[in-house]
Design an enzyme around this catalytic site. Structure first.
Site, PDB file in Angstrom:
ATOM      1  N   CYS A 131      12.930   6.609   4.541  1.00 30.30           N
ATOM      2  CA  CYS A 131      12.055   7.779   4.478  1.00 30.30           C
ATOM      3  C   CYS A 131      11.015   7.603   5.578  1.00 30.30           C
ATOM      4  O   CYS A 131      10.242   6.643   5.548  1.00 30.30           O
ATOM      5  CB  CYS A 131      11.417   7.849   3.089  1.00 30.30           C
ATOM      6  SG  CYS A 131      10.194   9.162   2.937  1.00 30.30           S
TER       7      CYS A 131
ATOM      8  N   CYS B 218      -1.850  14.454   8.063  1.00 28.33           N
ATOM      9  CA  CYS B 218      -1.143  15.720   7.833  1.00 28.33           C
ATOM     10  C   CYS B 218      -2.176  16.827   7.633  1.00 28.33           C
ATOM     11  O   CYS B 218      -3.204  16.613   7.000  1.00 28.33           O
ATOM     12  CB  CYS B 218      -0.259  15.601   6.581  1.00 28.33           C
ATOM     13  SG  CYS B 218       0.704  17.095   6.239  1.00 28.33           S
TER      14      CYS B 218
ATOM     15  N   CYS C 261      -1.801  19.869   0.939  1.00 33.56           N
ATOM     16  CA  CYS C 261      -1.313  20.063  -0.438  1.00 33.56           C
ATOM     17  C   CYS C 261      -2.251  19.316  -1.398  1.00 33.56           C
ATOM     18  O   CYS C 261      -2.592  18.156  -1.162  1.00 33.56           O
ATOM     19  CB  CYS C 261       0.121  19.563  -0.580  1.00 33.56           C
ATOM     20  SG  CYS C 261       1.278  20.465   0.469  1.00 33.56           S
TER      21      CYS C 261
ATOM     22  N   CYS D 209       3.516   9.326  -1.426  1.00 32.13           N
ATOM     23  CA  CYS D 209       3.291   9.596  -0.004  1.00 32.13           C
ATOM     24  C   CYS D 209       1.856   9.312   0.395  1.00 32.13           C
ATOM     25  O   CYS D 209       0.925   9.845  -0.178  1.00 32.13           O
ATOM     26  CB  CYS D 209       3.565  11.062   0.279  1.00 32.13           C
ATOM     27  SG  CYS D 209       5.106  11.588  -0.387  1.00 32.13           S
TER      28      CYS D 209
ATOM     29  N   GLU E 286       3.544   4.719   7.486  1.00 29.53           N
ATOM     30  CA  GLU E 286       4.379   4.115   6.431  1.00 29.53           C
ATOM     31  C   GLU E 286       5.847   4.482   6.592  1.00 29.53           C
ATOM     32  O   GLU E 286       6.166   5.591   6.993  1.00 29.53           O
ATOM     33  CB  GLU E 286       4.007   4.691   5.063  1.00 29.53           C
ATOM     34  CG  GLU E 286       2.613   4.512   4.640  1.00 29.53           C
ATOM     35  CD  GLU E 286       2.351   5.231   3.308  1.00 29.53           C
ATOM     36  OE1 GLU E 286       1.205   5.233   2.887  1.00 29.53           O
ATOM     37  OE2 GLU E 286       3.301   5.786   2.699  1.00 29.53           O
TER      38      GLU E 286
ATOM     39  N   CYS F 137      -1.354  15.737  -2.904  1.00 30.64           N
ATOM     40  CA  CYS F 137      -0.717  14.733  -2.041  1.00 30.64           C
ATOM     41  C   CYS F 137      -1.743  13.825  -1.382  1.00 30.64           C
ATOM     42  O   CYS F 137      -2.774  14.295  -0.884  1.00 30.64           O
ATOM     43  CB  CYS F 137       0.113  15.466  -0.980  1.00 30.64           C
ATOM     44  SG  CYS F 137       0.875  14.373   0.229  1.00 30.64           S
TER      45      CYS F 137
END
Ligand code: SAH
Length: 340
Positions: free
Chosen positions: A103, A110, A114, A331, A90, A117
């Site tokens: 961004c 990832c 977290c 995100c 993205e 997220c």
């Protein structure tokens, strides 16, 4: 064949020298790539034919493939791109009073995990190449027909977990005859990989650093950010302090307000104690709720109260306005809709 967008000016120079060409030609190539944004090497009218053939043999100029584009009422645009190996990433463009910010994503998935997220719901499959980060800015700007003046490295992934490619990306963006995005207009955000914060403080360009803090103490941070088990808040704060001492640059502290988790009056006071006397700027961020996660956005009252306490305690703070709330802007949300 590889993308020419992997190459910094220095790498192009070495390539020229290896072919017995004049190194200054690399500067011309940068201009063709980022100023004129050519789609074919044949457009390089000041480069001799035989060398153009060499370039064609060694490199491609392919853009990213756009799968979907969403546009918010506030001007935010979100792109889903397909990479050559089929992976999806993205990129978001935000319309600010000072121009457009991009961004960018740095990894496929990832590993930071977290708890709040959406990106971390998919483990990291690989790092993005430098070119795949550069091409997000180039392709998005071409598709939107706008000039990008600012870049934030805050998309999917942990940039300091793909450090070398992110650094080359910054060098390419900053190239005076290329995109020419000023170092002060580039911000890299990390969840707190302490050794890399030290390494970044040695990087000669005046780029910005943002830290995703999101909690004022180890107890809360351990619950929501697993990285805190490796680098405790004391170590992180020391790294931030040393970074500021070394670079003389103000650091941005990002703090998402999560209802009843980190948004209490006690948390605000504890955060003010933690940041007291440091050259930092706190961005309080309304949480974008994620369907699969239990976390909720703080109430307006809690957010304003938190802001007021920091303000009263003389901390530089802003309550960030939300952008793109109607288009899966959180995100990893758009990507996670498109993959299993
Ligand atoms: N890994 C880096 C950069 C990517 S995340 C980092 O952690 O900083 C960019 C920012 O968005 C981080 O501050 C992250 O905590 C925040 N973020 C993640 N999910 C979010 C959500 N649902 N709503 C609001 N901010 C979110």
């Amino acid at each position: 064949m590889q993308s020419i967008y992997n190459y910094t000016l220095d790498m192009l120079k070495d390539y020229m020298i290896s072919l017995g060409e004049k190194p200054f030609r690399s500067q011309q190539i940068i201009e063709w790539l980022y100023r004129k944004q050519i789609k074919s090497f044949d457009e390089m009218s000041n480069i001799k034919k035989s060398f153009i053939e060499q370039l064609k043999n060694d490199f491609d100029l392919d853009r990213l493939e756009c799968v979907t584009k969403q546009e918010s009422f506030d001007g935010t645009k979100k792109f889903l791109f397909r990479l050559k190996d089929g992976n999806l990433i993205e990129t978001v463009l935000m319309n600010n009073e000072y121009g457009y910010s991009a961004c960018v994503t740095t990894e496929v998935g990832c590993n930071m995990g977290c708890a709040f997220c959406a990106s971390g719901m998919k483990k990291k499959l690989r790092n993005l190449e430098t070119s795949e980060i550069v091409l997000q800015v180039l392709t998005a700007s071409e598709l939107a027909g706008i000039k990008i003046t600012h870049v934030v490295v805050m998309g999917i992934g942990e940039p300091f977990d793909n450090y070398d490619n992110v650094i080359n990306f910054i060098k390419i963006l900053n190239e005076p005859l290329g995109f020419e995005i000023g170092a002060r207009h580039i911000t890299v955000s990390t969840c707190g990989l302490v050794p890399k914060i030290y390494e970044y403080s040695e990087f000669p360009l005046q780029v910005n650093l943002a830290i995703s803090l999101h909690a004022p103490n180890n107890e809360i941070r351990n619950q929501i950010m697993p990285i805190n088990k490796t680098y405790k808040i004391e170590k992180l704060m020391q790294a931030i302090t040393d970074y500021i001492d070394k670079t003389n640059r103000r650091v941005t502290i990002e703090y998402i307000l999560l209802k009843d988790i980190n948004d209490t009056v006690e948390c605000a006071n504890e955060l003010a104690d933690l940041l007291h006397g440091l050259n930092v700027y706190v961005n309080l961020i309304p949480y974008n709720e994620v369907k699969e996660k239990p976390y909720k956005r703080s109430t307006k009252e809690a957010m304003v109260k938190f802001f007021d306490i920091l303000k009263k305690r003389k901390i530089n703070v802003q309550l960030r306005r939300e952008q793109g709330g109607d288009i899966d802007a959180a995100c990893g949300q758009l990507r996670s809709k498109h993959i299993k």
